[in-house]
Design an enzyme around this catalytic site. Sequence first.
Site, short mmCIF file in Angstrom:
data_model
loop_
_atom_site.label_atom_id
_atom_site.label_comp_id
_atom_site.label_asym_id
_atom_site.label_seq_id
_atom_site.Cartn_x
_atom_site.Cartn_y
_atom_site.Cartn_z
N GLY A 107 -33.52 -26.94 -24.76
CA GLY A 107 -32.77 -27.93 -25.52
C GLY A 107 -33.28 -28.18 -26.93
N SER A 108 -33.56 -27.14 -27.70
CA SER A 108 -34.03 -27.37 -29.06
C SER A 108 -32.91 -27.91 -29.95
CB SER A 108 -34.62 -26.08 -29.66
OG SER A 108 -33.63 -25.10 -29.86
N ASN A 109 -31.70 -27.41 -29.80
CA ASN A 109 -30.58 -27.98 -30.55
C ASN A 109 -30.28 -29.40 -30.07
OD1 ASN A 109 -29.32 -26.45 -32.73
ND2 ASN A 109 -29.06 -24.83 -31.21
N MET A 114 -25.28 -22.44 -20.81
CA MET A 114 -24.98 -21.05 -20.46
C MET A 114 -24.09 -20.97 -19.22
SD MET A 114 -26.53 -19.72 -22.94
CE MET A 114 -26.40 -17.99 -22.56
N ILE A 130 -19.77 -20.57 -18.15
CA ILE A 130 -18.36 -20.46 -18.52
C ILE A 130 -17.65 -21.73 -18.05
CG2 ILE A 130 -16.21 -19.21 -18.14
CD1 ILE A 130 -17.89 -16.67 -17.86
N ASN A 166 -19.44 -26.43 -30.03
CA ASN A 166 -20.48 -25.49 -29.64
C ASN A 166 -21.09 -24.89 -30.90
OD1 ASN A 166 -22.05 -23.90 -27.85
ND2 ASN A 166 -20.68 -22.16 -28.18
N HIS A 200 -22.93 -21.33 -32.33
CA HIS A 200 -23.08 -19.91 -31.99
C HIS A 200 -23.91 -19.23 -33.08
CE1 HIS A 200 -22.03 -16.08 -30.19
NE2 HIS A 200 -21.77 -15.61 -31.40
N SER A 241 -22.67 -20.77 -36.65
CA SER A 241 -21.37 -21.42 -36.78
C SER A 241 -21.23 -22.52 -35.75
CB SER A 241 -20.23 -20.40 -36.55
OG SER A 241 -20.34 -19.28 -37.39
N ASP A 261 -15.71 -18.15 -27.99
CA ASP A 261 -16.17 -18.29 -29.38
C ASP A 261 -15.03 -18.13 -30.39
OD1 ASP A 261 -18.79 -18.64 -28.46
OD2 ASP A 261 -19.20 -16.48 -28.51
N ALA A 289 -31.85 -22.66 -38.86
CA ALA A 289 -30.59 -22.98 -39.54
C ALA A 289 -29.67 -23.77 -38.62
CB ALA A 289 -29.91 -21.70 -40.00
N GLU A 290 -29.65 -23.41 -37.34
CA GLU A 290 -28.81 -24.14 -36.37
C GLU A 290 -29.20 -25.61 -36.33
OE1 GLU A 290 -28.65 -22.41 -32.46
OE2 GLU A 290 -28.62 -20.38 -33.25
#
Length: 321
Positions: free
Chosen positions: A15-17, A93, A95, A110, A112, A139, A148, A176-177
């Site tokens: 969970g870094s983002n 991760m 669907i 989301n 990507h 993105s 995506d 960057a994310e």
Amino acid sequence: MSERSRVAILISGRGSNMAALIYAARAADCAYEVVLVTGDRPDAPGLDLADAEGIPTARFPRPAAKDKSQFFEALTEALEAEQVDLIALAGFMRIIPADFVEGWRGRILNIHPSLLPKYKGVGTHEAVLGARETSTGASVHLVSNELDSGEVLGQVEVAVLPGDDPKTLAERVLIAEHQLYPRILSEYAARPFNSEWIEGQVDGLARQLPEVGRKTSHGSPGWSVGGEKGKLFAIIANHHHGEDAVGLLIKASGPDEMTGLIEAQPDVYYWPKYYGASGWLGVKLNRRDVDWGQVRDWLERSWRACAPPRLTKLMRAADEF
């Protein structure tokens, strides 16, 4: 701006983002707050971090291989219990079923690790290096039922360095994310209260009607029908005379209808100062729950009330056909 959007973050790993989103939400000018962290792995390390940061978490059993419906039913209950406005996927991760995506259409974001539409799916960094790209990036996009492929809300570019391998490139893209995701999520959460965005939505709907032009009314943006000298059929009133609404003013049938709508739904309709006496009804658009289909219907109805007979005659004929 009104109260902050309530965001749930879905994760599968460290969970870094997620952490970047949580810490960004602590800024006073952030348009969202994180009210829930959950995911498809009850032992995901990111859940422990969320617990430590005082964010409510929900730990569900891992979805069964043959039947994932129970997981998404439990997830839906948790999201509704927390009155979630937006969902942010952060390394989730799994669907997502089509009916879940449709139920949350326009409300799942989301991130990507590529400059979409390039390099969708997994193996992104390997694909970038294999194609000998000189740059890549990240993105943030809306989630749709095609992988995506939802609307891209924001991107950031990252250079590919000589000697990069998938690991070194992934590490730099991840930095960057962490910068991009909180900013774009906050901007998206603030959209319902942004008068320029609201005006753009109305403009897109109004211009679907025949012979529509732009016109002002006492400095307020409006839309007319029937050419340059045509009648105004819609006006944006941006906090007009101290009102708390960014409102769409449209023509109603008369005072009785206006009074009935305002009394029945005061959070949606209002009597605009100075305009109300002339038969203009106000629809509050600086809300998260705006039904844009209903706005489209009001625009068409007001257009019909103001359009010259030659245009309404053609439209009536088309309706009958």
